[in-house]
Every structure is written in structure tokens, then in C-alpha cells.
Design a protein around this motif. Structure first.
Motif, short mmCIF file in Angstrom:
data_model
loop_
_atom_site.label_atom_id
_atom_site.label_comp_id
_atom_site.label_asym_id
_atom_site.label_seq_id
_atom_site.Cartn_x
_atom_site.Cartn_y
_atom_site.Cartn_z
N GLY A 227 79.71 9.32 53.66
CA GLY A 227 80.31 10.34 54.28
C GLY A 227 79.71 11.46 54.80
N MET A 228 79.93 11.74 56.28
CA MET A 228 79.04 12.97 56.66
C MET A 228 79.94 13.49 57.98
SD MET A 228 76.10 10.73 58.44
CE MET A 228 76.32 9.25 57.67
N ALA A 229 79.56 14.72 58.09
CA ALA A 229 80.38 15.26 59.35
C ALA A 229 79.96 14.85 60.64
CB ALA A 229 79.64 16.89 59.52
N PRO A 230 80.52 14.54 61.67
CA PRO A 230 80.49 14.03 62.91
C PRO A 230 79.10 14.72 63.60
CG PRO A 230 82.69 14.76 63.08
CD PRO A 230 82.05 15.49 61.75
N THR A 231 78.70 15.91 63.37
CA THR A 231 77.45 16.41 63.84
C THR A 231 76.26 15.63 63.45
OG1 THR A 231 77.64 18.08 62.68
CG2 THR A 231 78.22 18.61 64.51
#
Ligand SMILES: Nc1nc2c(ncn2[C@@H]2O[C@H](COP(=O)(O)OP(=O)(O)O)[C@@H](O)[C@H]2O)c(=O)[nH]1
Ligand SMILES: [Mg+2]
Ligand SMILES: [Zn+2]
Length: 290
Positions: A227-231
Motif C-alpha cells: 500500500g502506498m500513495a499514488p504519488t
């Protein structure tokens, strides 16, 4: 007196470090220290207790079923992504690996092993040309009927290279071709490791010289991101960055937003359509981890 070593295997609260002169020593580690990973440099005390894990340059790992990052090895310079015509990789396995490696500051390269078998020109294999066009090395090898490793041996002669890929693609066969005394080494290692440990779930480091090592990883069926931010995910698509700056919206997801320069570049063939498609799949998958 403390000694430095290279962790060649680690599991539960135990590990094996290689000291100078090929000496392998088992060590225990206290809970208050970070868990050492294969590839870590460590300081051991006179009783072979762990004193310190030297700061790592990076970690190679994968996401678990809940999207949490699970580290498998430390201080990896390149990820050797091994695929084969049989068993054929899933549609976006190669893109996942490439993106995962870049996100971890590891140089990815692709090995197509079993070059004695016909290479399908469809599915994931059709995307390899795109990856080569982006500057990633794609090398054909075979271990049978007689090994032909091409430029692989030279490529692995410096730094730490981690072999990863689905079970059955030939990682162990490649290791055997690259390390002539592999059987002897794994024999010694399992003696030091002792019985009753699940060594098939942990990576193993094989030093090749003072400046090179190979890391064998257990076979897997899939490679999942975490899981990670789109950026952050977009950092794994460096070919997008020049275009993404031209998107109308700063938080553009490069999907169906108006004025998306990344989508336009993919449609114009300026970036591979297969990479844009992989981006959309991986971005969509992130919702599962929310
Ligand atoms: N035809 C062919 N078979 C290979 C080649 N390399 C490995 N294999 C076979 O593929 C199977 C799986 O190999 P293995 O090294 O155990 O794969 P791993 O699970 O990735 O470690 C074995 O039966 C090997 O003999 C190759 O270059 N060509
Ligand atoms: Mg294997
Ligand atoms: Zn965009």
C-alpha cells in the motif's frame, strides 16, 4: 572484540553471518535491535551476539495479502527478474517487478531463461520490447541442454544481485551454472543452520567475491506491491514524470481526467501503452489496501 560480518541467512531470532575467510557463524539477536536481513552488514561481539545492524542502503521486499511491506533482503543493487516460456508469467508480473524494484532504488533487469524453448510473442512477452526501449536490460539465457548465460556472468560480477521470479523458471539452475560449488556451499550452510528450520522461506546470500554476491529467493507465484500513495507509486514509473508535469491537474491519476498528458503520450506512442496499462492496473489494485 567485535567482528563484522555479512548476513547470509536470517529467520526467527537467528541468523548466519559470513566473516572473513569464508567462516560462517550462527548468531542470535535481541528483540531491541532491528531484525537483520540477508545482505545486512552486522557487528558481532566475542560471543557471536549481534551488537549492531549497519545502516542499510535499501531493502528488497514485497507486499503481503493485506498490502503491508515485507522485507526479504537488504543492500541489493539489482533485481534479476527471471521469467521463462514455461511456466509463463502472468500478464503484469514483469511490470510489477520492474516498478517494485525502482521503488526500492534497485536496478531491474529481465532474464528470459529456457531460451531453448520457443518464446511466445504474445501476452507479457510482447511487452519486453517496450521495457528494452525504456533502457532495461533484457537477456536470454538457458541452463539446458548446455548452459548459455550470455552477458549475465559479467553483469553479476560487481554488486549484490537478487534473483527473483516464479517457481520453476530456473533460478536454482542459473545459480548452479553461476556458482560451481553451490551444492557444497548449501550443504555447509544447512549444517550451520541446523535442522528444523524453514529455510525455504528465507533468502540466501552467496558471496561471489569481495565485491559481488548473489541472493537466491524462495519461489513465489506472484509478486505483489504494498500500500502506498499514488504519488509514490508513480515514482515506479519514471518514464511518466516529464509528461506528468504537463497534466492539467496536479493530482492527475492519468486515467480519464481531461488534459492528461501521460494518457496522451501513451496514445501517441511516446511512452509504451503497456506501461500505462500496468499503471492503471496497479493503481486500481491499491484500493484493496486502503
Ligand atoms: N528446457 C529448460 N529447462 C530448464 C532450464 N533451466 C531450468 N530448467 C528446468 O526447469 C525446472 C525448474 O528449475 P529450477 O532451477 O528448480 O527453478 P526455480 O524454481 O526457479 O529454482 C527444472 O526441471 C529445470 O531442469 C532451461 O534453460 N531450459
Ligand atoms: Mg529454486
Ligand atoms: Zn495525467
Amino acid at each position: 572484540m567485535s567482528r563484522t560480518g555479512l548476513v547470509v541467512r536470517a529467520w526467527a531470532n537467528r541468523g548466519i553471518a559470513q566473516l572473513d575467510q569464508n567462516l560462517l557463524v550462527p548468531f542470535h539477536f535481541p528483540r531491541r535491535l532491528i531484525r537483520p536481513l540477508p545482505g545486512d552488514r552486522v557487528l558481532l561481539d566475542g560471543q557471536d551476539g549481534l551488537v549492531e545492524v549497519i545502516a542499510r542502503a535499501n531493502e528488497f521486499g514485497r507486499g503481503d495479502a493485506r498490502g503491508r511491506f515485507r522485507a526479504a533482503a537488504a543492500n541489493v543493487d539489482r533485481a534479476v527478474i527471471v521469467i521463462a516460456p514455461e511456466p509463463a508469467p502472468s500478464a503484469d508480473l514483469i511490470h510489477r517487478y520492474i516498478t517494485g524494484a525502482i521503488l526500492q532504488d534497485i536496478e531491474p533487469l529481465v532474464i528470459i531463461n529456457k531460451s531453448d524453448l520457443a518464446l511466445p510473442d504474445s501476452g507479457p512477452f510482447a511487452d519486453l520490447e517496450d521495457l528494452a526501449g525504456l533502457g532495461y536490460r533484457v537477456i536470454q539465457t538457458r541452463c539446458k541442454p548446455q548452459p548459455a548465460l550470455g552477458e549475465l556472468r559479467d553483469l553479476l560480477s560487481t554488486g549484490t544481485s537478487l534473483l527473483t521470479g516464479q517457481s520453476g523458471v530456473g533460478k536454482t539452475s542459473l545459480l548452479n551454472a553461476l556458482i560451481p560449488d553451490l551444492d557444497e556451499r548449501t550443504g555447509t550452510l544447512s549444517q550451520v543452520t541446523g535442522k528444523g528450520t524453514h529455510t525455504t522461506t528465507t533468502a540466501t546470500v552467496y558471496p561471489l567475491s569481495d565485491h559481488a554476491a548473489l541472493v537466491d529467493t524462495p519461489g513465489v507465484w506472484e509478486y505483489s506491491l504494498w500500500g502506498m500513495a499514488p504519488t509514490e507509486l508513480q515514482r515506479g514509473f519514471p518514464e511518466f514524470s516529464d509528461h506528468a508535469r504537463q497534466c492539467r491537474f496536479r493530482d492527475c491519476r492519468h486515467d480519464s481526467e481531461p488534459g492528461c498528458a501521460v494518457r496522451a503520450a501513451a496514445e501517441a506512442g511516446e511512452i509504451p501503452a503497456s506501461r500505462h496499462a500496468a499503471w492503471l492496473r496497479l493503481l486500481g489494485e491499491q484500493r484493496r489496501f486502503g
